[in-house]
Design an enzyme around this catalytic site. Structure first.
Site, mmCIF file in Angstrom:
data_model
loop_
_atom_site.group_PDB
_atom_site.id
_atom_site.type_symbol
_atom_site.label_atom_id
_atom_site.label_comp_id
_atom_site.label_asym_id
_atom_site.label_seq_id
_atom_site.Cartn_x
_atom_site.Cartn_y
_atom_site.Cartn_z
ATOM 1 N N LYS A 26 0.832 -1.202 0.000
ATOM 2 C CA LYS A 26 0.000 0.000 0.000
ATOM 3 C C LYS A 26 0.871 1.258 0.000
ATOM 4 O O LYS A 26 0.647 2.184 -0.786
ATOM 5 C CB LYS A 26 -0.928 -0.009 1.219
ATOM 6 C CG LYS A 26 -1.968 1.065 1.168
ATOM 7 C CD LYS A 26 -2.931 0.949 2.332
ATOM 8 C CE LYS A 26 -3.951 -0.144 2.084
ATOM 9 N NZ LYS A 26 -4.254 -0.925 3.261
ATOM 10 N N ARG A 96 -3.527 2.787 8.489
ATOM 11 C CA ARG A 96 -3.786 1.502 7.817
ATOM 12 C C ARG A 96 -2.549 0.635 7.754
ATOM 13 O O ARG A 96 -1.448 1.136 7.560
ATOM 14 C CB ARG A 96 -4.223 1.749 6.370
ATOM 15 C CG ARG A 96 -5.513 2.474 6.264
ATOM 16 C CD ARG A 96 -5.706 2.966 4.843
ATOM 17 N NE ARG A 96 -7.095 3.216 4.630
ATOM 18 C CZ ARG A 96 -7.831 2.683 3.656
ATOM 19 N NH1 ARG A 96 -7.271 1.904 2.775
ATOM 20 N NH2 ARG A 96 -9.102 2.943 3.571
ATOM 21 N N GLY A 105 -7.692 -7.980 4.398
ATOM 22 C CA GLY A 105 -8.561 -8.044 5.568
ATOM 23 C C GLY A 105 -7.943 -8.703 6.784
ATOM 24 O O GLY A 105 -8.613 -8.902 7.792
ATOM 25 N N MET A 107 -5.309 -7.648 8.595
ATOM 26 C CA MET A 107 -4.780 -6.740 9.622
ATOM 27 C C MET A 107 -5.726 -5.543 9.767
ATOM 28 O O MET A 107 -6.761 -5.493 9.129
ATOM 29 C CB MET A 107 -3.370 -6.312 9.248
ATOM 30 C CG MET A 107 -2.376 -7.437 9.459
ATOM 31 S SD MET A 107 -0.737 -6.924 9.067
ATOM 32 C CE MET A 107 -0.836 -6.613 7.341
ATOM 33 N N ARG A 340 -2.658 -1.559 -6.497
ATOM 34 C CA ARG A 340 -1.715 -2.688 -6.454
ATOM 35 C C ARG A 340 -2.095 -3.642 -7.582
ATOM 36 O O ARG A 340 -3.216 -3.582 -8.110
ATOM 37 C CB ARG A 340 -1.775 -3.400 -5.108
ATOM 38 C CG ARG A 340 -3.125 -3.966 -4.820
ATOM 39 C CD ARG A 340 -3.218 -4.613 -3.465
ATOM 40 N NE ARG A 340 -4.617 -4.889 -3.189
ATOM 41 C CZ ARG A 340 -5.116 -5.188 -2.011
ATOM 42 N NH1 ARG A 340 -4.329 -5.232 -0.967
ATOM 43 N NH2 ARG A 340 -6.387 -5.449 -1.852
ATOM 44 N N HIS A 458 -5.851 -42.159 -1.207
ATOM 45 C CA HIS A 458 -6.269 -42.843 -2.430
ATOM 46 C C HIS A 458 -7.196 -41.956 -3.248
ATOM 47 O O HIS A 458 -6.996 -41.747 -4.445
ATOM 48 C CB HIS A 458 -6.981 -44.148 -2.032
ATOM 49 C CG HIS A 458 -7.504 -44.922 -3.191
ATOM 50 N ND1 HIS A 458 -8.829 -44.895 -3.558
ATOM 51 C CD2 HIS A 458 -6.875 -45.707 -4.088
ATOM 52 C CE1 HIS A 458 -8.991 -45.660 -4.622
ATOM 53 N NE2 HIS A 458 -7.814 -46.163 -4.959
ATOM 54 N N SER A 790 15.441 -42.793 -14.659
ATOM 55 C CA SER A 790 14.248 -41.989 -14.400
ATOM 56 C C SER A 790 14.055 -41.958 -12.880
ATOM 57 O O SER A 790 13.967 -43.011 -12.248
ATOM 58 C CB SER A 790 13.033 -42.617 -15.079
ATOM 59 O OG SER A 790 11.881 -41.890 -14.733
ATOM 60 N N CYS A 857 9.777 -39.352 -12.928
ATOM 61 C CA CYS A 857 8.399 -39.802 -13.143
ATOM 62 C C CYS A 857 7.632 -39.914 -11.826
ATOM 63 O O CYS A 857 6.504 -40.379 -11.810
ATOM 64 C CB CYS A 857 8.363 -41.109 -13.915
ATOM 65 S SG CYS A 857 9.191 -42.452 -13.059
ATOM 66 N N TYR A 877 13.728 -34.590 -19.178
ATOM 67 C CA TYR A 877 12.272 -34.450 -19.185
ATOM 68 C C TYR A 877 11.685 -34.648 -17.789
ATOM 69 O O TYR A 877 12.344 -35.207 -16.899
ATOM 70 C CB TYR A 877 11.618 -35.456 -20.151
ATOM 71 C CG TYR A 877 11.744 -36.894 -19.727
ATOM 72 C CD1 TYR A 877 10.820 -37.467 -18.854
ATOM 73 C CD2 TYR A 877 12.787 -37.687 -20.186
ATOM 74 C CE1 TYR A 877 10.943 -38.778 -18.439
ATOM 75 C CE2 TYR A 877 12.916 -39.008 -19.778
ATOM 76 C CZ TYR A 877 11.989 -39.550 -18.906
ATOM 77 O OH TYR A 877 12.106 -40.843 -18.485
#
Ligand code: PEP
Ligand code: MG
Length: 934
Positions: A26, A96, A105, A107, A340, A458, A790, A857, A877
């Site tokens: 701010k 503020r 909201g 503080m 902002r 799961h 991998s 992977c 990859y």
């Protein structure tokens, strides 16, 4: 003397946008707007450093801070031509909070500081508006009384309500000056009664206590929780902004509002927001009066509206991004109180970034850096109609385990989910927790809600792999019996409607309207790309990502349907096909079970011969979908008992058969008993460390032979069709080069034999997963045999930490709360420990094979911060579940861009880029589901 206070006013500020860390968002915004000559009331910011120092000194101001604040206050007085506490011409200020990251909201704020019995008279005389003065005073006492003096806000609300009833007033604005003056008296009496203290009448004392209250709110419960949730360090502290008050409550030519320069939900390029006439900011937030759309100002206060439109344009051009604005209009004159970079949905983030590139405001690199990879998920999942959801209140809250929205009828059992779906119903499966046996019901349901289980449960993993919605571990859920479930205050019967938001974890009663993802519809060819603007935006941004990323992105896919979706999302191959999943289909599981029950190798081979054509057919399907992209197929990995029924279930079944009078039931008993005996024989105390991985193929080589044959035969068939496939055969859980060699020799023998028999010559690779620390440490030796590595980071995390991946959720949350762990290492790759093990494996592997192909992977392959780390490690990859492929593509591009950051204005405006954002919500790994029927 250290500078603690930064002034702004009269077109010049000591701060600027780039000083967010010191001045908070701010403060930096107010300074920047002042420098831009935008109409901002004068004020000053006490720095975040002062707050940090205040706490370090046991809640006392650092030397010089208060004096600097009083000097700055003098400058404000001069600029306004008013005096703080001057009864003839009173200056009032707002106090503020403002941290460097927005904490909406969380503080505190106090408005109208400086009002006393004397200044209120002065204010009334000066403005010739007694009502306004009294209104400001009663607001001040209520706000100050609750925030600074700790009274319950409701006490004040109660008196206000009583007054309105007494006067027959509907709105606050219907109360006249006299009624408001009465309220002031009542409010003060209330303060005295509740605190034993008089309400302070010294303006400087008021200011000092208000500053203290804002500093204290940094450690308020709300702020602390918010910071934990968003990984904002406690050490940042908040700045305090003290700004000359301008009044939106000075009559019908005054007002206040909040606006976004573009629509934060859709990204549409038009001013969007709300305002209230004759009101102060708190009225908009409190929702007591229904605000008007900001465009209504065009009619009510056309001059101020014109000014607002002009200002938002100047600001957007300056910041080169969508902004969130706060403003007040005092007697027709516009003042900006905040600006902002605005928070936005994923849908809006993509659209805004694309629009700004089109308008040549930013380049592609910057556009990509502004979109959180996880935000892309919003393009993939169905979502609740935002307007409809806003009207709901949640009856329960669980973990946002599978993003998206699902609404439908409750099924409490998977079989009923299937039956209900067959009748055309939309189904939400509600379970205490799910297990692999529920898979058919999960498939039939749009989403799952479970009472137990974490992000690694799961239900959570299946949801992601299937692209279903899931809210897991919702404490409010209590399954009462087979037909009723209690959720929060309400009891539901099967068939009642329920809605779950897997992006937020909220659960709602009833059928909240859902909007289907267009992107998925295009991929499934239900829509053409030309019909979906959303798809075009999504695809455009991902195309840009592809221009920058160097990491390839593959997908974990086990069946052709998943491979198809993965390709639709741009996967460049399959990085992991877990072959065990293929054996769980209804036509295969009995054969698999027979194979496991077999006592001899010959007997096993008989059943494997039946599985061979089925397995081969699966691979043909995968290869076809992948159209020449690489396909990595992993040999059987899970402990065998996972394919067999549960011991307890078998015992119950045998008891039931024994009680039956039917001869056919009796006849089945021996077979079931044999199965039970084998299940008991296969029981392991620690299956994770037992007969699994390559140990299966080594002790039962006929399994490896069958799988190798299926892989190579399928590739030969494709070669005949004219599609060249280079299968990558992957051996799981290797810890010793001797294991690798034993399996590789076997595979080579079968492959050569198969190719010879088919008259086809093709290339193939044999490599390994790196899932054990021993494999990493001896990677130099393992690479003598392995042609690729991998990283199976699910198991590697498990074995490096010694945390069971199935049980870690029981304590990981606790560890996080106690700051022992920052993040769940099964979700976000642990760079320090597991990462170091990976580094060692890479370095050692490259000694033997400098160009060894490297991938990942484990579930981390689709988690943005882990993808960034994989980029830094130089992997070739990442491989992730199909629905995370777009996320990984963007994350990989961001990693490449971060390594080579864009020059430009972004740094100057102090933007928080994707790179500096915290790791986003994790992927959800789990051992069990990875094994089971999905
Ligand atoms: C792993 O361990 O990271 C892996 C991908 O294998 P699975 O999850 O099947 O054990
Ligand atoms: Mg593994």
């Amino acid at each position: 003397m250290k500078k603690w206070v930064y002034y702004f006013g009269d077109g010049k500020a000591e701060g600027a946008a780039g000083m967010k860390e010191l001045l908070g968002g701010k403060g930096a915004g107010l300074a920047e707007m002042t420098n831009l000559k935008i109409s901002v009331p004068p004020g000053f910011t006490i720095s975040t450093e002062a707050c940090v120092e205040y706490y370090r000194r046991g809640k006392t101001y650092p030397p010089g801070m208060w004096e600097q604040a009083l000097q700055a206050l003098k400058r404000v007085e001069k600029s306004m031509g008013m005096g703080f506490g001057d009864p003839a011409n009173p200056l009032l200020v707002s106090v503020r909070s403002g941290a460097r990251a927005s904490m909406p909201g969380m503080m505190d704020t106090v408005l109208n500081v400086g009002l006393t019995p004397r200044t209120v008279e002065g204010l009334a005389a000066k403005t010739k508006n007694d009502r306004f003065a009294q209104d400001s005073y009663r607001r001040f006492i209520a706000m100050y009384g609750s925030i600074v003096m700790g009274l319950e806000r409701e006490h004040f609300e109660h008196l206000l309500k009583r007054k309105k009833q007494e006067m027959g007033a509907v709105h606050d604005t219907d109360l006249d000056a006299k009624a408001l003056a009465d309220l002031v008296v009542q409010f003060k009496a209330l303060v005295k009664k509740e605190t034993g203290q008089d309400f302070p009448d010294d303006p400087v004392m008021q200011l000092r206590l208000a500053v203290n209250a804002v500093f204290s709110s940094w450690y308020g419960a709300r702020a602390v929780t918010y910071r934990k949730l968003y990984n904002i360090p406690d050490t940042w502290g908040t700045a305090v902004n003290i700004v000359a008050m301008v009044f939106g409550n000075m009559g019908e030519t005054s007002g206040t509002g909040v606006a976004f320069t573009r629509n934060p939900a859709t990204g549409e390029a038009s001013l969007f927001g709300e305002c209230l006439l004759n009101a102060q900011g708190e009225d908009v937030v409190a929702g007591i009066r229904t605000p008007l759309p900001v465009k209504a100002l065009g009619e009510a206060l056309p001059q101020a509206y014109k000014e607002l439109v002009k200002t938002q344009r100047i600001l957007e051009n300056h910041y080169r991004d969508m902004l969130d604005l706060e403003f007040t209009i005092q007697e027709g004159k516009l003042y900006m109180l905040q600006t902002r970079v605005g928070k936005r949905t994923g849908i809006a983030a993509v659209r805004i970034a694309a629009d700004l590139v089109k308008a040549k405001v930013i380049d592609k690199k910057e556009a990509l850096s502004r979109i959180g990879p996880e935000q892309l998920a919003q393009y993939l999942y169905p979502i609740f109609d935002p307007a409809a959801e806003a009207k709901q209140s949640a009856i329960g809250k669980g973990l946002p385990a599978g993003p998206g929205a699902a609404a439908g009828k409750i099924a409490l059992h998977p079989d009923r989910a299937v039956a209900m779906q067959a009748k055309g119903e939309r189904v939400v499966l509600v379970r205490q927790e799910t297990s692999p046996d529920d898979i058919h019901g999960m498939n039939a349901a749009l989403g799952f809600l479970t009472a137990r289980g974490g992000m690694t449960s799961h239900a959570a993993v299946v949801a992601r792999q299937m692209g279903k919605v899931c809210v897991a571990g919702c404490d409010a859920v209590e399954v009462l019996d087979g037909t009723t479930v209690k959720i929060g205050p309400q009891t539901f019967r099967e068939g009642d409607s329920l809605s779950i938001n897997g992006s937020t974890g909220s659960v709602y009663a009833g059928d909240v309207p859902v909007v289907e993802s267009e992107v998925i519809q295009v991929i499934q060819k239900k829509l053409t790309s030309a019909q979906s603007e959303k798809y075009q935006l999504f695809a455009t941004v991902l195309k840009w990502a592809d221009e920058f990323r160097t990491l390839k992105v593959r997908s974990n896919a086990d069946i052709p349907e998943q491979a198809n979706i993965a390709r639709g999302f741009g996967a460049e191959g399959i990085g992991l096909c877990r072959t065990e999943h293929m054996f769980f289909a209804d036509d295969r599981i009995p054969i698999m079970q027979q194979m496991i029950l077999a006592r001899t190798s010959e007997e096993r081979e008989k059943f494997l011969a039946q599985l061979l054509p089925l397995q081969k057919q699966d691979f043909v399907g995968l290869y076809r979908e992948m159209k020449g992209f690489p396909v990595t197929i992993r040999l059987l990995d899970p402990p065998l008992h996972e394919f067999l029924p549960k011991r307890e279930d078998l015992m119950v079944e045998i008891a039931r058969l024994e009680l039956s009078d039917k001869p056919e039931d009796k006849a089945r008993i021996p077979e079931k008993q044999r199965l039970l005996a084998r299940v008991e024989e296969l029981h392991e105390f620690n299956p994770m460390l037992g007969l699994r991985g390559c140990r299966l193929g080594i002790t039962m080589p006929e399994i490896t032979r069958m799988q190798a044959r299926a892989i190579v035969e399928a590739a030969c068939d494709l070669a005949r069709e004219g599609t060249k496939i280079v299968p990558e055969i992957m051996i799981p859980l290797v810890g010793m080069v001797s294991e690798m060699k034993a399996q590789k020799d076997l595979i080579k023998e079968v492959a050569e034999e198969t190719m010879k028999a088919r008259g086809v010559k093709l290339s193939y690779l044999v490599g390994t997963m790196i899932e054990l620390p021993r494999a990493a440490v001896t990677a130099r030796r393992i690479a003598e045999e392995a042609e690729f590595f991998s990283f199976g980071t699910n198991d590697l995390t498990q074995t490096t930490y010694g945390f069971s991946r199935d049980d870690a959720s029981k304590f990981v949350g606790f560890y996080k709360d106690k700051n022992i762990l920052e993040t769940d290492p099964f979700a976000v790759l642990d760079r320090e420990g597991v990462g170091a093990v990976m580094k060692m494996a890479i370095a050692e592997g490259r000694v033997t094979r400098p160009d060894i192909k490297l991938g990942i992977c484990g579930e981390h392959g689709g988690e943005p911060s882990s993808v960034e780390f994989c980029h830094q490690l130089g992997l070739n990859y990442v491989s992730c579940s199909p629905y995370r492929v777009p996320i990984a593509r963007l994350a990989a591009a961001q990693a490449a861009i971060a390594a080579d950051p864009p020059e430009g204005k972004a740094a100057k405006t102090g933007r928080v880029t994707a790179r500096t954002r915290r790791p986003t919500r994790p992927a959800k790994p789990s051992r069990k589901p990875a094994r089971r029927r999905r």
